[in-house]
Design a protein around this motif. Structure first.
Motif, PDB file in Angstrom:
ATOM      1  N   UNK A 173     -37.708  31.981  46.697  1.00  0.00           N
ATOM      2  CA  UNK A 173     -38.327  32.166  45.280  1.00  0.00           C
ATOM      3  C   UNK A 173     -37.761  33.361  44.415  1.00  0.00           C
ATOM      4  N   UNK A 174     -37.697  34.557  45.128  1.00  0.00           N
ATOM      5  CA  UNK A 174     -37.110  35.759  44.679  1.00  0.00           C
ATOM      6  C   UNK A 174     -35.787  35.499  43.984  1.00  0.00           C
ATOM      7  N   UNK A 175     -34.839  34.628  44.767  1.00  0.00           N
ATOM      8  CA  UNK A 175     -33.435  34.221  44.257  1.00  0.00           C
ATOM      9  C   UNK A 175     -33.637  33.389  42.788  1.00  0.00           C
ATOM     10  N   UNK A 176     -34.623  32.677  42.968  1.00  0.00           N
ATOM     11  CA  UNK A 176     -34.631  31.676  41.753  1.00  0.00           C
ATOM     12  C   UNK A 176     -35.219  32.433  40.528  1.00  0.00           C
ATOM     13  N   UNK A 177     -35.919  33.366  40.788  1.00  0.00           N
ATOM     14  CA  UNK A 177     -36.180  34.325  39.554  1.00  0.00           C
ATOM     15  C   UNK A 177     -35.341  35.115  39.141  1.00  0.00           C
ATOM     16  N   UNK A 178     -34.285  35.643  39.903  1.00  0.00           N
ATOM     17  CA  UNK A 178     -33.303  36.249  39.397  1.00  0.00           C
ATOM     18  C   UNK A 178     -32.103  35.705  38.557  1.00  0.00           C
ATOM     19  N   UNK A 179     -32.292  34.173  38.799  1.00  0.00           N
ATOM     20  CA  UNK A 179     -31.451  33.184  37.893  1.00  0.00           C
ATOM     21  C   UNK A 179     -31.780  33.067  36.324  1.00  0.00           C
ATOM     22  N   UNK A 180     -33.278  33.164  36.476  1.00  0.00           N
ATOM     23  CA  UNK A 180     -33.903  32.745  35.138  1.00  0.00           C
ATOM     24  C   UNK A 180     -33.629  33.779  34.308  1.00  0.00           C
ATOM     25  N   UNK A 181     -33.733  33.541  32.863  1.00  0.00           N
ATOM     26  CA  UNK A 181     -33.289  34.398  32.028  1.00  0.00           C
ATOM     27  C   UNK A 181     -34.492  35.479  31.558  1.00  0.00           C
TER      28      UNK A 181
END
Length: 244
Positions: A173-181
């Protein structure tokens, strides 16, 4: 020789009584320690149960085909272990030719312990190797007492990571948050308007009801006492004029 015989008998009696006292003390201490040890073992197995999906009844790996062959090759030195091994379940390995028992157990466990085995082993070197692999409960015997070793440092660290992941944000989930603008991250939530609430009816005093003017007049007028009524009594004896 006859004089020394009673001395030996008394020594043997004292020695026997001392041994009996020691055995009774050891048994008493063992029964006292059992509940404490049982609580510790439940806590240890809870780590493997909730962290590594162990299920009851737990599978204990004691004997394989290769380790059984080692006991046969040991001769008289290992004949006692060979007799005892027949009482337990034997794990069938895939070796066509027998290999040393330690090597056989290492190959069955691998790097993950995917079959969720508890390992029963007395070899110190093998125990050190197994402690470097996470999620392996190790059992051994010490002075005729079965002991479950506490989880290794690697197992404890992994279990803490799993607990923190359940409580907070996982690594994925932390990695996904990093990819979000960053613009998409900001989400405006409309604020709810507070409703105007009236006073609490229980805390407000009740209104006093004013009496009507008619009631006031009735209350102000004096009350006149009523006169007592006089009773009219008839005479008891009245002369009849016809009798005269």
């Amino acid at each position: 020789m006859k004089k020394n015989k009673p001395i030996r008998e008394t020594e043997a009696k004292h020695e026997k009584s001392f041994v009996d006292q020691r055995n009774s003390f050891q048994k008493k201490r063992l029964y006292e320690m059992r509940p404490k040890r049982a609580k510790q073992y439940k806590k240890c197995m809870a780590v493997y149960k909730y962290g590594y999906n162990f299920r009851e009844p737990y599978q204990v790996l004691l004997i394989t085909n290769c380790s059984l062959q080692d006991l046969r090759d040991g001769g008289e030195r290992t004949i006692g272990g060979l007799v005892m091994s027949r009482k337990y379940e034997r794990r069938r390995c895939t070796h066509n030719k027998p290999v040393p028992g330690i090597q056989c157990i290492e190959e069955i466990i691998g790097e993950e312990n995917k079959f969720n085995y508890c390992i029963g082993v007395q070899d110190n070197d093998l125990r050190k190797k197994l402690r470097k692999i996470e999620g392996i409960p190790i059992v051994h015997v010490n002075r005729s007492v079965l002991i479950l070793e506490p989880p290794s440092d690697l197992t404890k660290a992994k279990y803490k990571e799993l607990e923190n992941g359940k409580m907070g944000i996982s690594v994925e989930e932390a990695k996904r948050l990093e990819t979000i603008n960053p613009k998409e991250k900001k989400v405006t939530v409309p604020k709810r308007k507070k409703k105007i609430k009236g006073p609490n009816p229980l805390s407000v005093k009740k209104k006093s009801i004013k009496p009507s003017p008619q009631k006031r007049k009735a209350e102000e007028e004096p009350i006149t006492p009523k006169k007592p009524r006089k009773r009219s009594r008839k005479p008891k004896n009245i002369d009849n004029p016809t009798d005269q």
